[in-house]
Design a protein around this motif. Structure first.
Motif, PDB file in Angstrom:
ATOM      1  N   SER A 183      -5.612   8.718  -1.313  1.00  0.00           N
ATOM      2  CA  SER A 183      -4.417   8.967  -0.613  1.00  0.00           C
ATOM      3  C   SER A 183      -4.508   8.847   0.813  1.00  0.00           C
ATOM      4  O   SER A 183      -3.806   8.187   1.681  1.00  0.00           O
ATOM      5  CB  SER A 183      -3.654  10.120  -1.122  1.00  0.00           C
ATOM      6  OG  SER A 183      -2.499  10.433  -0.459  1.00  0.00           O
ATOM      7  N   GLU A 184      -5.614   9.704   1.046  1.00  0.00           N
ATOM      8  CA  GLU A 184      -5.818   9.652   2.711  1.00  0.00           C
ATOM      9  C   GLU A 184      -6.301   8.356   3.123  1.00  0.00           C
ATOM     10  O   GLU A 184      -6.144   7.946   4.205  1.00  0.00           O
ATOM     11  CB  GLU A 184      -6.932  10.631   2.882  1.00  0.00           C
ATOM     12  CG  GLU A 184      -6.601  12.079   2.839  1.00  0.00           C
ATOM     13  CD  GLU A 184      -7.540  13.179   3.015  1.00  0.00           C
ATOM     14  OE1 GLU A 184      -8.526  12.849   3.239  1.00  0.00           O
ATOM     15  OE2 GLU A 184      -7.246  14.516   2.707  1.00  0.00           O
TER      16      GLU A 184
ATOM     17  N   ARG B 238       0.922   4.205  -2.833  1.00  0.00           N
ATOM     18  CA  ARG B 238       0.779   5.445  -2.298  1.00  0.00           C
ATOM     19  C   ARG B 238       1.769   6.466  -2.884  1.00  0.00           C
ATOM     20  O   ARG B 238       1.705   7.572  -3.356  1.00  0.00           O
ATOM     21  CB  ARG B 238       0.463   5.751  -1.105  1.00  0.00           C
ATOM     22  CG  ARG B 238      -0.323   6.927  -0.530  1.00  0.00           C
ATOM     23  CD  ARG B 238      -0.431   7.108   0.919  1.00  0.00           C
ATOM     24  NE  ARG B 238      -0.781   8.184   1.275  1.00  0.00           N
ATOM     25  CZ  ARG B 238      -0.074   9.371   1.755  1.00  0.00           C
ATOM     26  NH1 ARG B 238       1.340   9.086   2.181  1.00  0.00           N
ATOM     27  NH2 ARG B 238      -0.518  10.561   2.237  1.00  0.00           N
ATOM     28  N   SER B 239       3.088   5.968  -2.725  1.00  0.00           N
ATOM     29  CA  SER B 239       4.004   6.735  -3.021  1.00  0.00           C
ATOM     30  C   SER B 239       4.533   6.839  -4.512  1.00  0.00           C
ATOM     31  O   SER B 239       5.312   7.583  -4.904  1.00  0.00           O
ATOM     32  CB  SER B 239       5.691   5.988  -2.281  1.00  0.00           C
ATOM     33  OG  SER B 239       5.247   6.071  -0.885  1.00  0.00           O
TER      34      SER B 239
ATOM     35  N   LEU C 241      -5.607   5.364   1.884  1.00  0.00           N
ATOM     36  CA  LEU C 241      -4.254   4.617   2.052  1.00  0.00           C
ATOM     37  C   LEU C 241      -3.561   4.882   3.351  1.00  0.00           C
ATOM     38  O   LEU C 241      -3.345   3.979   4.000  1.00  0.00           O
ATOM     39  CB  LEU C 241      -3.718   4.597   0.940  1.00  0.00           C
ATOM     40  CG  LEU C 241      -4.276   4.051  -0.522  1.00  0.00           C
ATOM     41  CD1 LEU C 241      -3.251   4.476  -1.903  1.00  0.00           C
ATOM     42  CD2 LEU C 241      -4.512   2.469  -0.431  1.00  0.00           C
ATOM     43  N   GLN C 242      -3.227   6.162   3.605  1.00  0.00           N
ATOM     44  CA  GLN C 242      -2.730   6.462   4.652  1.00  0.00           C
ATOM     45  C   GLN C 242      -3.474   5.847   5.946  1.00  0.00           C
ATOM     46  O   GLN C 242      -2.681   5.565   6.997  1.00  0.00           O
ATOM     47  CB  GLN C 242      -2.602   8.080   4.669  1.00  0.00           C
ATOM     48  CG  GLN C 242      -1.932   8.320   5.853  1.00  0.00           C
ATOM     49  CD  GLN C 242      -0.404   8.129   5.902  1.00  0.00           C
ATOM     50  OE1 GLN C 242       0.203   7.881   4.776  1.00  0.00           O
ATOM     51  NE2 GLN C 242       0.351   8.198   7.086  1.00  0.00           N
TER      52      GLN C 242
ATOM     53  N   ASN D 141      -6.670  12.483  -3.879  1.00  0.00           N
ATOM     54  CA  ASN D 141      -6.501  12.935  -2.699  1.00  0.00           C
ATOM     55  C   ASN D 141      -7.282  11.911  -1.588  1.00  0.00           C
ATOM     56  O   ASN D 141      -6.716  11.730  -0.596  1.00  0.00           O
ATOM     57  CB  ASN D 141      -6.555  14.423  -2.384  1.00  0.00           C
ATOM     58  CG  ASN D 141      -5.726  15.142  -3.258  1.00  0.00           C
ATOM     59  OD1 ASN D 141      -4.565  14.928  -3.193  1.00  0.00           O
ATOM     60  ND2 ASN D 141      -6.104  16.067  -3.904  1.00  0.00           N
TER      61      ASN D 141
ATOM     62  N   ILE E 200      -0.109   6.806  -6.799  1.00  0.00           N
ATOM     63  CA  ILE E 200      -0.882   7.958  -6.406  1.00  0.00           C
ATOM     64  C   ILE E 200      -0.123   9.121  -6.529  1.00  0.00           C
ATOM     65  O   ILE E 200      -0.875  10.213  -6.908  1.00  0.00           O
ATOM     66  CB  ILE E 200      -1.570   7.922  -4.819  1.00  0.00           C
ATOM     67  CG1 ILE E 200      -2.439   6.615  -4.823  1.00  0.00           C
ATOM     68  CG2 ILE E 200      -2.241   9.003  -4.399  1.00  0.00           C
ATOM     69  CD1 ILE E 200      -3.572   6.717  -5.659  1.00  0.00           C
TER      70      ILE E 200
ATOM     71  N   LEU F  76       0.848  -1.341   0.032  1.00  0.00           N
ATOM     72  CA  LEU F  76       0.100  -0.153  -0.141  1.00  0.00           C
ATOM     73  C   LEU F  76       1.037   1.359  -0.078  1.00  0.00           C
ATOM     74  O   LEU F  76       0.531   2.261  -0.551  1.00  0.00           O
ATOM     75  CB  LEU F  76      -0.974  -0.154   1.163  1.00  0.00           C
ATOM     76  CG  LEU F  76      -1.939  -1.047   1.227  1.00  0.00           C
ATOM     77  CD1 LEU F  76      -2.898  -0.930   2.428  1.00  0.00           C
ATOM     78  CD2 LEU F  76      -2.885  -1.048   0.144  1.00  0.00           C
TER      79      LEU F  76
ATOM     80  N   TYR G  88      -4.817   0.597 -10.299  1.00  0.00           N
ATOM     81  CA  TYR G  88      -5.922   0.728  -9.223  1.00  0.00           C
ATOM     82  C   TYR G  88      -6.679  -0.807  -9.204  1.00  0.00           C
ATOM     83  O   TYR G  88      -6.984  -1.414  -8.166  1.00  0.00           O
ATOM     84  CB  TYR G  88      -6.998   1.778  -9.425  1.00  0.00           C
ATOM     85  CG  TYR G  88      -8.104   1.717  -8.534  1.00  0.00           C
ATOM     86  CD1 TYR G  88      -8.123   2.131  -7.342  1.00  0.00           C
ATOM     87  CD2 TYR G  88      -9.404   1.095  -9.292  1.00  0.00           C
ATOM     88  CE1 TYR G  88      -9.288   2.060  -6.512  1.00  0.00           C
ATOM     89  CE2 TYR G  88     -10.562   0.940  -8.366  1.00  0.00           C
ATOM     90  CZ  TYR G  88     -10.363   1.364  -7.230  1.00  0.00           C
ATOM     91  OH  TYR G  88     -11.611   1.390  -6.179  1.00  0.00           O
TER      92      TYR G  88
END
Length: 515
Positions: A434-435, A61-62, A437-438, A431, A65, A57, A301
């Protein structure tokens, strides 16, 4: 289980296979320990699986995303120049489409000395008479002052080169190229002697009017002779300065460019030679490039979504428990591999973290973004699922996507990457993902830590593994004591039977003697 400290009397009186009996007794006693070991192995597998998902993940994301959040992903351009050999250009994410007039009147140049012809043999020392008029008759010191920072023209660097008669011209060149000032900073000089041209060249690496090489302080007869006779320099002018580029862009003259690389109107220009009149540079949007980037994102994705869906729906084979060492010793490597594949299946079935991640990602991908346009959702630009059975997999209608990009490219970019508040509908899809996944990464870290960290960390599973290991240690010690107890009991029995047999034998002898 074995206890080497226990004295074993194994069947010498009774004839019983004591070791076999104790082993069977200990097998029964070890059931709870074996369950602990199997549970420990399963938790270890679970920790490894969670940590791998954490890494996957984070990588998504890095990379994926992050790339989709950059303006250049949506602002791809084709750039052409009518005088490609003089002016070339490339677009950036902030470039503006259009046609621009670029006339290069003068290139930026370095501070440069070019000597007259001097015939030198690079394989011979400068003191050798074969060098003719370029011969160096005595050792000499050459002082060099350099201004090599276009952004700070007053930054002076100085060095003194010790030139010896035993040096070759190549030795002198090497000394100049490696010259450093008193602080150890390179002077940034480039010296070269070309034996074919019979010419010495000295220049700064940097270009611009602020660069300068000053040799005028070399006034002694020895230094003047070296500069003139050996290097072929004109000793009446021992100061060389660089120059700025002179460019006319859309009728505006620019004389402050210290380099032949410049960014104007978001376009990266490279000036190679003066133009003949003006070069026309055309920047046009590359719709195919944007479509390619969007389709690649959708594919990546879908790949992630499919992988998560598989992990949370893999079957659980409850009859396949982790193998114990004794069990592995009776199996081949292939059998072990096949068994453990079944045993590991379904570790994350219906997992709360990953299932929640899928729900949130699918919600983000179907959200409406307040971007001031009718192209405010992925479905409005041709990206949507076809069936509920697809479990969130997306498909791209390329025709519809192309129409949206051509009609309102700014809206398409904002739909994906606009910064905002998801609760207010102003955050772009990327975004939101991204949030999500974080948050998932934080939950996975709390659950099992991260790859590279000690497995017995402060995560939930890490603490569980620590507690299980302590239970295993205590249970193992308990079983050692139990095994010792069994052997002592059998030893006592053997000793008792030995005494009984001895007494019986004595009585038999006595009774036989009285007959």
């Amino acid at each position: 289980m074995n206890s080497s400290s226990t004295t074993r009397l194994t069947g010498f009186a009774s004839g019983m296979d004591t070791d076999s009996i104790v082993k069977k007794l200990m097998n029964a006693e070890s059931i709870s320990l074996n369950k602990l070991k199997q549970n420990q192995q399963k938790q270890t597998w679970l920790s490894d699986t969670y940590r791998q998902w954490n890494a996957d993940l984070l990588a998504f994301r890095s990379n994926t995303i992050l790339n989709m959040s950059l303006s250049k992903t949506y602002n791809t351009f084709d750039v052409t120049s009518s005088q490609e050999n003089s002016v070339s250009a490339s677009a950036s994410g902030s470039s503006l489409a259009g046609t621009y007039s670029v006339e290069v009147k003068q290139l930026a140049g370095s501070a440069t000395f070019i000597g007259d012809k001097v015939s030198l043999d690079p394989t011979k020392t400068l003191g050798n008479s074969v060098q003719g008029t370029g011969q160096l008759t005595t050792d000499t010191l050459i002082a060099i002052n350099v201004y090599n920072d276009p952004k700070n023209p007053a930054a002076l660097q100085s060095v003194t080169i010790d030139v010896k008669t035993t040096d070759t011209i190549n030795d002198v060149v090497a000394k100049i190229n490696g010259a450093k000032d008193s602080t150890g900073k390179s002077l940034g000089l480039q010296a070269f002697y070309d034996p074919t041209l019979q010419q010495f060249t000295l220049k700064t690496k940097e270009t611009g009017a602020g660069t300068k090489i000053d040799l005028s302080m070399n006034t002694s007869a020895e230094s003047q002779a070296f500069l003139k006779n050996t290097l072929g320099l004109n000793t009446t002018n021992l100061v060389a300065t660089g120059q700025n580029a002179n460019v006319i862009f859309n009728g505006n003259e620019i004389t402050t460019l210290t380099s032949n690389q410049a960014t104007i109107m978001g376009i990266n220009f490279s000036f190679k030679s003066p133009t003949i009149g003006a070069s026309m540079v055309t920047v046009s949007q590359n719709t195919d490039g944007v479509i390619k980037n969007v389709k690649e994102f959708v594919d990546q994705y879908n790949g992630l979504l499919e992988k998560i869906n598989k992990a949370v729906s893999d079957p659980v084979y409850r009859d396949y428990l982790p193998l114990l060492e004794d069990q592995k010793s009776e199996m081949s490597e292939k059998q072990i591999e096949m068994w453990e594949e079944k045993a590991k299946s379904g570790l994350l079935r219906s997992d709360r973290i990953l299932s929640g991640l899928v729900t949130k990602m699918r919600s983000a991908m179907t959200s409406i973004v307040d971007n001031g346009s009718s192209y405010n959702s992925l479905s409005s630009i041709g990206i949507s699922s076809k069936s509920y059975q697809d479990k969130g997999k997306l498909y791209v209608d390329e025709t519809k996507l192309r129409e949206a990009i051509q009609a309102d490219p700014d809206a398409v970019e904002k739909l994906f990457s606009q910064l905002g508040d998801a609760s207010k509908g102003t955050s772009g899809v990327i975004n939101q993902i991204s949030e999500t996944l974080q948050d998932g990464i934080k939950e996975l870290t709390n659950k099992a830590g991260y790859t590279g960290n000690n497995q017995y960390d402060q995560s939930i599973i890490g603490k569980l593994l620590s507690n299980t290991q302590m239970d295993i240690t205590r249970q193992t010690e308990k079983l050692y004591r139990k095994e010792g107890q069994y052997y002592r009991q059998f030893a006592a029995m053997e000793q008792a039977m030995a005494r009984f047999n001895s007494q019986s034998s004595w009585l038999s002898q006595q009774m036989g003697g009285g007959m």
